[in-house]
Design a protein around this motif. Structure first.
Motif: not given
Length: 307
Positions: A244-272
């Motif tokens: 379950r820990q391995a599944a959680a790492i993978t799940a959060v990574g998928r959400l994280m990168y989708r969130s990154t791609l959805a924000r097409t700017e640099t703001r705070g700690m979200s840098k592109r």
């Protein structure tokens, strides 16, 4: 951990860090029966305790220090640094998008979530309401842990006392990946973690972010999730936890990168790197969710941040 353990309570607190402990105390004070579960013990768990914010009192002396907060001092001991007398560099890297500034979305003053009966606090909950698009190092984190834990504990107690306990016979397990493999194909937790780390740890992917690097990494994580769904699991309690820990790492990574791609700017700690400028039109939160079908969405309206 080899046999299922069944217990009934009003409020189940998962974690043993400052937020969880404050939640447990306030839920009990509100009249609820409370059970707190944690992989370690109170005082060393969570993210606030090992960060040296002073939330946990530790008696002077090397032995007491090591017993109370081993994770915090281990990194210094390995480098031969005395954190009380030596100067050392502090650098924050790879902590943006989900964990550093975000977390489970809270929708009310009592830290309720969109799932009835689920309350989030501390590092598990979003801190954007208090620190915007930047992480609250030290004091912000400690204040958020204690405050959100207090609110969540009282909220959970009120919900539990108002709705009553559920018949255990009516409860069914909803977890799938890491618990109930779909096929006889086998993939180990170590294999899943190693594959996820290859996409999440390199600075050129997760810190110096560029869409041309994030998209292939996300595709690898999506493929890894499918492999985990087919063959990741365990028979003993310890194996199930690791899966379950391995599944959680993978799940959060998928959400994280989708969130990154959805924000097409640099703001705070979200840098592109491919979108280095601030875009006033994107003054909103990015919400993400889902497991098999992960999604992102902008919050309906810009949200006020306490100053």
């Amino acid at each position: 951990m080899s046999e299922p353990w069944q217990i009934s309570t009003d409020v189940l607190v998962i974690g043993g860090g400052p937020a969880a402990c404050w939640a447990a105390v306030h839920a009990r004070e509100a009249g609820a029966d409370v059970v707190l579960v944690d992989k370690g013990y109170c005082g060393t768990s969570g993210a606030t305790a090992p960060s040296g914010t002073g939330v946990w009192y530790v008696a002077p002396g090397a032995t007491a220090r090591a017993q109370a907060k081993p994770n915090f001092f281990l990194q210094f001991d390995r480098r031969g640094i005395d954190p009380f007398t030596d100067r050392f560099e502090v650098d924050l890297l790879a902590e943006g998008t989900v964990r550093g500034t975000g977390g489970i979305d809270v929708v009310d003053d009592d830290c309720a979530t969109t799932v009835p009966g689920l309350y989030a606090a501390g590092d598990a909950a979003t801190r954007e309401r208090i620190c915007g698009g930047f992480t609250g190092g030290g004091s912000h984190n400690a204040a958020w842990a204690m405050s959100s834990g207090s609110w969540a504990g009282r909220g959970a107690a009120a919900f539990a006392r108002g709705s009553g306990r559920v018949d255990p016979a009516a409860v069914r397990g909803a977890g799938r990946v890491g618990l109930r493999p779909e096929t006889t194909e086998s993939v180990s937790p170590a294999e899943v973690v190693a594959a996820a780390q290859r996409e999440l740890l390199p600075f050129e992917k997760n810190y110096l972010r560029h869409g041309n690097r994030i998209r292939p990494a996300l595709a690898e994580l999506d493929d890894l999730w499918e492999r985990a769904a087919r063959g990741l699991g365990g028979t003993t309690g310890a194996e199930r936890v690791q899966a379950r820990q391995a599944a959680a790492i993978t799940a959060v990574g998928r959400l994280m990168y989708r969130s990154t791609l959805a924000r097409t700017e640099t703001r705070g700690m979200s840098k592109r790197a491919d979108h280095p400028d601030l875009d006033p039109a994107q003054h909103h939160h990015i919400l993400s969710g889902g497991l098999d079908e992960a999604w992102t969405a902008a919050s309906e309206a810009p949200l006020a941040v306490a100053s």
